[in-house]
Design an enzyme around this catalytic site. Structure first.
Site, PDB file in Angstrom:
ATOM      1  N   GLU A  98     -11.586  11.822  36.876  1.00 56.74           N
ATOM      2  CA  GLU A  98     -12.345  12.623  38.022  1.00 56.74           C
ATOM      3  C   GLU A  98     -12.771  11.830  39.085  1.00 56.74           C
ATOM      4  O   GLU A  98     -13.088  10.682  38.909  1.00 56.74           O
ATOM      5  CB  GLU A  98     -13.861  13.089  37.049  1.00 56.74           C
ATOM      6  CG  GLU A  98     -13.268  14.205  36.139  1.00 56.74           C
ATOM      7  CD  GLU A  98     -14.726  14.672  35.336  1.00 56.74           C
ATOM      8  OE1 GLU A  98     -14.424  15.821  34.600  1.00 56.74           O
ATOM      9  OE2 GLU A  98     -15.538  13.532  35.051  1.00 56.74           O
ATOM     10  N   CYS A 111     -16.074   9.078  45.387  1.00 59.90           N
ATOM     11  CA  CYS A 111     -16.281   8.082  44.087  1.00 59.90           C
ATOM     12  C   CYS A 111     -14.900   8.120  43.301  1.00 59.90           C
ATOM     13  O   CYS A 111     -14.172   9.271  43.018  1.00 59.90           O
ATOM     14  CB  CYS A 111     -17.395   8.582  43.462  1.00 59.90           C
ATOM     15  SG  CYS A 111     -17.830   7.685  41.833  1.00 59.90           S
ATOM     16  N   CYS A 118     -13.428   4.387  29.110  1.00 64.10           N
ATOM     17  CA  CYS A 118     -13.940   3.190  29.374  1.00 64.10           C
ATOM     18  C   CYS A 118     -14.127   2.784  27.761  1.00 64.10           C
ATOM     19  O   CYS A 118     -14.773   3.327  27.016  1.00 64.10           O
ATOM     20  CB  CYS A 118     -15.211   2.910  30.188  1.00 64.10           C
ATOM     21  SG  CYS A 118     -16.031   1.193  30.586  1.00 64.10           S
ATOM     22  N   CYS A 122     -21.268   1.794  27.403  1.00 61.85           N
ATOM     23  CA  CYS A 122     -22.835   1.688  27.814  1.00 61.85           C
ATOM     24  C   CYS A 122     -23.408   2.946  27.034  1.00 61.85           C
ATOM     25  O   CYS A 122     -22.751   4.056  27.231  1.00 61.85           O
ATOM     26  CB  CYS A 122     -22.815   1.533  29.410  1.00 61.85           C
ATOM     27  SG  CYS A 122     -22.089   0.138  29.934  1.00 61.85           S
ATOM     28  N   CYS A 125     -23.871   6.278  29.215  1.00 61.25           N
ATOM     29  CA  CYS A 125     -22.787   6.850  30.218  1.00 61.25           C
ATOM     30  C   CYS A 125     -21.831   7.720  29.282  1.00 61.25           C
ATOM     31  O   CYS A 125     -21.404   7.211  28.089  1.00 61.25           O
ATOM     32  CB  CYS A 125     -22.164   5.568  30.649  1.00 61.25           C
ATOM     33  SG  CYS A 125     -20.500   5.828  31.331  1.00 61.25           S
ATOM     34  N   GLY A 169     -14.326   4.458  34.153  1.00 68.93           N
ATOM     35  CA  GLY A 169     -13.739   2.979  34.097  1.00 68.93           C
ATOM     36  C   GLY A 169     -14.576   1.886  34.675  1.00 68.93           C
ATOM     37  O   GLY A 169     -15.208   1.911  35.373  1.00 68.93           O
ATOM     38  N   ASN A 300     -29.441  11.027  35.727  1.00 69.98           N
ATOM     39  CA  ASN A 300     -29.202  12.315  35.167  1.00 69.98           C
ATOM     40  C   ASN A 300     -28.787  12.353  33.902  1.00 69.98           C
ATOM     41  O   ASN A 300     -27.991  11.714  33.609  1.00 69.98           O
ATOM     42  CB  ASN A 300     -27.858  12.854  36.171  1.00 69.98           C
ATOM     43  CG  ASN A 300     -28.524  13.555  37.441  1.00 69.98           C
ATOM     44  OD1 ASN A 300     -29.044  14.525  37.597  1.00 69.98           O
ATOM     45  ND2 ASN A 300     -28.417  12.783  38.461  1.00 69.98           N
ATOM     46  N   CYS A 343     -23.906   9.960  38.560  1.00 74.45           N
ATOM     47  CA  CYS A 343     -23.674   8.396  37.910  1.00 74.45           C
ATOM     48  C   CYS A 343     -23.917   8.406  36.292  1.00 74.45           C
ATOM     49  O   CYS A 343     -24.644   8.929  35.937  1.00 74.45           O
ATOM     50  CB  CYS A 343     -24.828   7.484  38.160  1.00 74.45           C
ATOM     51  SG  CYS A 343     -24.346   6.176  39.472  1.00 74.45           S
TER      52      CYS A 343
HETATM   53  S1  SF4 Z   1     -21.207   2.636  32.844  1.00 75.58           S
HETATM   54 FE1  SF4 Z   1     -19.174   1.866  33.593  1.00 75.58          FE
HETATM   55  S2  SF4 Z   1     -18.745   0.277  32.051  1.00 75.58           S
HETATM   56 FE2  SF4 Z   1     -20.471   1.529  31.188  1.00 75.58          FE
HETATM   57  S3  SF4 Z   1     -19.091   2.798  29.718  1.00 75.58           S
HETATM   58 FE3  SF4 Z   1     -19.660   3.780  31.685  1.00 75.58          FE
HETATM   59  S4  SF4 Z   1     -17.773   3.474  32.788  1.00 75.58           S
HETATM   60 FE4  SF4 Z   1     -17.788   1.865  31.324  1.00 75.58          FE
END
Ligand code: SF4
Length: 349
Positions: A98, A111, A118, A122, A125, A169, A300, A343
Site C-alpha cells: 500500500e 507515503c 514486516c 511492533c 502496528c 516495511g 490511530n 501510521c
Molecule cells: S512500525 Fe515499522 S518496523 Fe514496526 S512492525 Fe510496523 S512496519 Fe515494521
C-alpha cells in the site's frame, strides 16, 4: 546488479547505468539508444517498453525479449474524508503493498512502502502482523513513486512535494534497494526530486544508521523512537531487545558527526503508556544527543493492539513540556484514519 527471472529475462531497473549500456551494446545497439532507454526508465518513468516511443518497434520488441520491468497494478483505491487516498498495488507475484497520498493546503506527500510486510512485529502496528514478507525491488519502489506522482496530478492537480518511506516495511532492512531507488528518484538524470524532500523513517537499526552516514546520504532520516524508556521500548518494539537505546544513541551521534544532519524523532502518544510528564522528561533528555526535530503523532488504533490514543489534556502537557525545553516540536494529526491509512495501520485489508 544483473537479476534474471524464471524466463531468463533481466530486471532492467536493477541494472547500474554502465551495466545497462553494456547490455544494450551486447544486443547490437548504439550508445545513444542506451541513453534514450535510460531516460525513459528513470527520467520519464515509463511502465512498459511500449511507451518508449522514440525507439523502433523491432527494438522495443527486442527489449521485451531480453529484459523485464516490474509492474504494479492498482488493485484498489480508498478515499478518506480528509482527502487522503490509500492505494493498494498488486505486484507481479500477486502480493499487495500500500501507498498513501496525503494532501495538505499547498502540497502532496506520498507515503511509500519498502517491503510487503514486516518481521519486526511492533505491537502497535498492523504491518508487523503480515508474515508473507519480501523486499520490494528497486523497480517496484521507483514505480510506486512514479504512479503515485501521476495520481497526485490527476487527483489534486499537483505533483508530489514530499516522499516519506513510512509505509509497509522497515526501509533499512531493504537497504540497497531503498537507497538505490532514492538515488534514481533524486538524481538529475532520474526524477530530479530534491533529496531534502525525501525522508526515510526507521525503527532505529543502529548498524544501518551508521551505514547511511558512511554512504553520506542526502535524504532526511527519521527515527520512530516512541519512548526513551528502555523497558517500555522493548514492550512496544521487540526488536529493541537486541538493539537498544544505547546503540541507537551511538548511531545517531555517529550519523550527526559524519553528515551534520539533524535527525527527526517520531513519537506516537499512546494513552497511559508513554504520555506522562516523566516520559516527556526522559524523551527531552534523549534529545540532547544531537540537533533534532520532533514529530508528535496522534495514534490511530489498530484492532487488538491494546493501545489507544492519548487524551488531549495529557498530550498537551507532554507537548508543552517538550516545547519548554526549546526543542522543535511539530504536532502531526494522523490522516487517513478512517481508511486504515494512518501510521501503523497499513496491512492490505
Ligand atoms: S512500525 Fe515499522 S518496523 Fe514496526 S512492525 Fe510496523 S512496519 Fe515494521
Amino acid at each position: 546488479m544483473i537479476e534474471e527471472n524464471e524466463n531468463k529475462k533481466i530486471d532492467i531497473r536493477a541494472l547500474e547505468k554502465d551495466e545497462l549500456f553494456m547490455k544494450i551494446d551486447e544486443i547490437g545497439e548504439k550508445t545513444f539508444r542506451a541513453k534514450q532507454i535510460y531516460s525513459w526508465l528513470w527520467e520519464k518513468g515509463v511502465e512498459s517498453f511500449e511507451e518508449m516511443t522514440n525507439l523502433s518497434k523491432p527494438l522495443r520488441e527486442k527489449l521485451d525479449e531480453v529484459f523485464y520491468m516490474d509492474k504494479l497494478d492498482v488493485k484498489a483505491k480508498q478515499r478518506s474524508k480528509d482527502g487522503s487516498i490509500k492505494v493498494a498495488f498488486q505486484l507481479s507475484d500477486g502480493r499487495l503493498v500500500e501507498g498513501v497520498l496525503i494532501p495538505s493546503t499547498d502540497r502532496v506527500t506520498a507515503c511509500i512502502s519498502s517491503q510487503t510486510g514486516c518481521k519486526l512485529g511492533c505491537t502497535f502496528c498492523a504491518t508487523g502482523r503480515i508474515s508473507d514478507l519480501r523486499n520490494l525491488t528497486i523497480g517496484e519502489i521507483f514505480t510506486q513513486v512514479t504512479m503515485l506522482n501521476k495520481m497526485s496530478e490527476q487527483e489534486y492537480g499537483r505533483k508530489l512535494a514530499n516522499l516519506v518511506f513510512m509505509g509497509m516495511g522497515e526501509p533499512l532492512l531493504n537497504y540497497e534497494n531503498v537507497v538505490t531507488a532514492i538515488n534514481r528518484i533524486s538524481s538529475e538524470d532520474g526524477m530530479n526530486f530534491s533529496a531534502s524532500r525525501i525522508t526515510v523513517s526507521t525503527i532505529g537499526i543502529s548498524k544501518f544508521i551508521k551505514k547511511l552516514a558512511d554512504d553520506n546520504v542526502r535524504f532526511n532520516l527519521a527515527i520512530s523512537l516512541h519512548t526513551a524508556n528502555e523497558e517500555k521500548r522493548n514492550r512496544l518494539m521487540p526488536y529493541s531487545l537486541s538493539d537498544g537505546l544505547k546503540n541507537i544513541s551511538e548511531a545517531i551521534k555517529y550519523f550527526h558527526a559524519k553528515t551534520g544532519a539533524r535527525i527527526t524523532y517520531e513519537y506516537i502518544l499512546f494513552k497511559d503508556f508513554n504520555d506522562s510528564l516523566q516520559d516527556a522528561k526522559d524523551f527531552a533528555s534523549f534529545c540532547k544527543i544531537s540537533p533534532c526535530k520532533i514529530n508528535i503523532i496522534e495514534y490511530n488504533s489498530v484492532q487488538g493492539s491494546g493501545f489507544e490514543k492519548s487524551n488531549p489534556v495529557k498530550s498537551k502537557a507532554f507537548i508543552d513540556y517538550m516545547k519548554n525545553c526549546n526543542l522543535i516540536v511539530n504536532v502531526r494529526k494522523s490522516k487517513g484514519g478512517d481508511i486504515d491509512a494512518a501510521c501503523g495501520q497499513l496491512a492490505n485489508k
